[in-house]
Scaffold this active site. Structure first.
Site, mmCIF file in Angstrom:
data_model
loop_
_atom_site.group_PDB
_atom_site.id
_atom_site.type_symbol
_atom_site.label_atom_id
_atom_site.label_comp_id
_atom_site.label_asym_id
_atom_site.label_seq_id
_atom_site.Cartn_x
_atom_site.Cartn_y
_atom_site.Cartn_z
ATOM 1 N N ASP A 40 0.831 -1.199 0.000
ATOM 2 C CA ASP A 40 0.000 0.000 0.000
ATOM 3 C C ASP A 40 0.866 1.250 0.000
ATOM 4 O O ASP A 40 1.896 1.315 0.675
ATOM 5 C CB ASP A 40 -0.901 -0.018 1.247
ATOM 6 C CG ASP A 40 -1.963 1.064 1.229
ATOM 7 O OD1 ASP A 40 -2.491 1.348 0.142
ATOM 8 O OD2 ASP A 40 -2.266 1.612 2.302
ATOM 9 N N ASP A 94 1.978 5.135 -5.582
ATOM 10 C CA ASP A 94 1.311 6.380 -5.215
ATOM 11 C C ASP A 94 2.103 7.569 -5.747
ATOM 12 O O ASP A 94 3.039 8.047 -5.120
ATOM 13 C CB ASP A 94 1.170 6.467 -3.694
ATOM 14 C CG ASP A 94 0.421 7.717 -3.251
ATOM 15 O OD1 ASP A 94 -0.022 8.494 -4.125
ATOM 16 O OD2 ASP A 94 0.273 7.908 -2.031
ATOM 17 N N GLU A 152 -3.099 6.025 -7.731
ATOM 18 C CA GLU A 152 -3.985 7.045 -7.163
ATOM 19 C C GLU A 152 -3.904 8.327 -7.970
ATOM 20 O O GLU A 152 -2.827 8.749 -8.392
ATOM 21 C CB GLU A 152 -3.608 7.326 -5.705
ATOM 22 C CG GLU A 152 -4.546 8.303 -5.003
ATOM 23 C CD GLU A 152 -4.304 8.387 -3.501
ATOM 24 O OE1 GLU A 152 -4.649 9.425 -2.912
ATOM 25 O OE2 GLU A 152 -3.791 7.417 -2.913
ATOM 26 N N HIS A 156 -7.984 10.320 5.082
ATOM 27 C CA HIS A 156 -7.259 9.348 5.902
ATOM 28 C C HIS A 156 -7.543 9.605 7.377
ATOM 29 O O HIS A 156 -7.407 10.730 7.860
ATOM 30 C CB HIS A 156 -5.749 9.446 5.672
ATOM 31 C CG HIS A 156 -5.285 8.820 4.386
ATOM 32 N ND1 HIS A 156 -5.482 7.498 4.083
ATOM 33 C CD2 HIS A 156 -4.623 9.347 3.327
ATOM 34 C CE1 HIS A 156 -4.956 7.222 2.904
ATOM 35 N NE2 HIS A 156 -4.437 8.332 2.422
ATOM 36 N N GLY A 157 -7.937 8.544 8.101
ATOM 37 C CA GLY A 157 -8.138 8.655 9.538
ATOM 38 C C GLY A 157 -9.526 9.147 9.901
ATOM 39 O O GLY A 157 -10.345 9.502 9.048
ATOM 40 N N HIS A 183 -9.824 4.895 -0.355
ATOM 41 C CA HIS A 183 -8.961 4.975 0.827
ATOM 42 C C HIS A 183 -9.655 5.839 1.874
ATOM 43 O O HIS A 183 -10.531 6.640 1.563
ATOM 44 C CB HIS A 183 -7.613 5.594 0.469
ATOM 45 C CG HIS A 183 -6.739 4.724 -0.375
ATOM 46 N ND1 HIS A 183 -5.411 4.492 -0.088
ATOM 47 C CD2 HIS A 183 -6.996 4.008 -1.494
ATOM 48 C CE1 HIS A 183 -4.893 3.683 -1.000
ATOM 49 N NE2 HIS A 183 -5.840 3.390 -1.868
ATOM 50 N N GLY A 184 -9.241 5.683 3.129
ATOM 51 C CA GLY A 184 -9.781 6.531 4.179
ATOM 52 C C GLY A 184 -11.233 6.251 4.497
ATOM 53 O O GLY A 184 -12.039 7.177 4.654
ATOM 54 N N SER A 242 -12.418 4.543 7.208
ATOM 55 C CA SER A 242 -12.720 4.361 8.627
ATOM 56 C C SER A 242 -13.673 5.444 9.117
ATOM 57 O O SER A 242 -13.466 6.637 8.870
ATOM 58 C CB SER A 242 -11.435 4.408 9.466
ATOM 59 O OG SER A 242 -10.618 3.282 9.208
ATOM 60 N N ASN A 276 -10.091 0.550 1.685
ATOM 61 C CA ASN A 276 -8.965 0.473 2.615
ATOM 62 C C ASN A 276 -9.401 0.874 4.019
ATOM 63 O O ASN A 276 -10.085 1.889 4.197
ATOM 64 C CB ASN A 276 -7.837 1.391 2.172
ATOM 65 C CG ASN A 276 -7.023 0.806 1.041
ATOM 66 O OD1 ASN A 276 -7.478 -0.095 0.335
ATOM 67 N ND2 ASN A 276 -5.829 1.322 0.851
#
Length: 285
Positions: free
Chosen positions: A81, A103, A133, A180-181, A208-209, A211, A230
């Protein structure tokens, strides 16, 4: 049982489901992701990548991830990743990784194309599929900072079509408001932009990101071509919360094993919950 090729990814796109890409940093998180895959019976990607190498060491973490995946009865791909280093990509391909992500999102478009094309050629020569990406996400891959989507730049659908055609990638990671996060405020994806990107490119999309993403936003993404999601911060939070809970009883006897086991079990439960959530088919839009 290593998961090779893009069949599972393209099947997920066709079914409006998604394969989870779980980031692993150490023994317990690798074991937890594999245990979740075995319990669910669903394909997963074990992402032992660039940021985790800084903690565990590249050779050690590569060997751990690959050996654990190969010994499992589950369908597990081992994925690199967020790599920006062609030498690192070559090392992971040589070690036996089933997919890699180059990336170049931090680069100007032409340089991103050139870097990505080189990485894709390396991967395809070895029978490995490649993700890249376009656009940039706010936030940090390894630490939740309360970032907002305003810090990134959105993926342009027309540019995505040009990028995909020029590079030969197998999956495209997009920026459509994802971060992200964990964030202070709920993330709102630009689902219209995501649908336009899906219609413009012939490959599955990657988010991505994810969560903490609200349920309706996640399902909206699955309906619009996202076939790989992800997850990192949710697993980190599960791990650390379990450690915090275990410490009061573990500290008097310095019981590290019980603490690590609690963390592993918590990550397994989180990964299983996310895997099953992504396996729920969403009607395409």
């Amino acid at each position: 049982m290593l998961l090779h090729g893009t069949d599972a990814l393209t099947a997920a796109a066709r079914e409006s489901t998604a394969i989870p890409g779980f980031v692993a940093y150490n023994l317990e998180t690798v074991q937890a992701v594999v245990a979740a895959a075995e319990t669910s019976g669903r394909p997963v990607l074990l992402q032992a990548g660039s940021s985790a190498f800084k903690h565990a060491g590249r050779e050690a973490l590569m060997a751990l991830a690959l050996d654990t995946a190969r010994r499992s009865t589950a369908r597990i791909g081992v994925h690199l990743d967020h790599s920006r280093d062609l030498a690192e990509i070559a090392a992971c391909i040589d070690a036996g990784y089933t997919s890699v992500m180059i990336d170049g999102s931090h680069l100007p478009f032409a340089q991103n194309v050139a870097l990505t094309r080189t990485a894709v050629a390396m991967a395809h020569e070895a029978g490995v599929w490649a993700e890249a990406e376009l656009g940039a996400l706010a936030g940090d891959e390894d630490v939740s900072t309360g970032a907002t989507a305003a810090g990134g730049s959105m993926t342009d659908p027309d540019q995505a079509a040009e990028f995909t055609a020029a590079t030969g990638i197998d999956a495209l990671a997009v920026a459509v408001g994802n971060v992200h996060g964990f964030t202070a405020e709920p993330v709102r994806l630009d689902l219209d932009r995501l649908a336009a990107i899906r219609d413009a490119v012939p490959v599955p999309l990657v988010l991505h990101g994810a969560s903490g993403l609200p349920e309706e936003q996640l399902l909206g993404a699955l309906r619009r071509g996202v076939a790989k999601v992800n997850v990192n911060a949710e697993l980190r939070r599960a791990y650390l919360t379990a450690v915090e809970s275990a410490l009061p009883s573990a500290l008097p006897g310095s019981d590290t094993v019980a603490t690590w086991a609690a963390a592993r079990d918590a990550v397994t439960a989180a990964a299983l919950r996310i895997t099953e959530r992504l396996a729920t088919a969403a009607r395409p839009v």
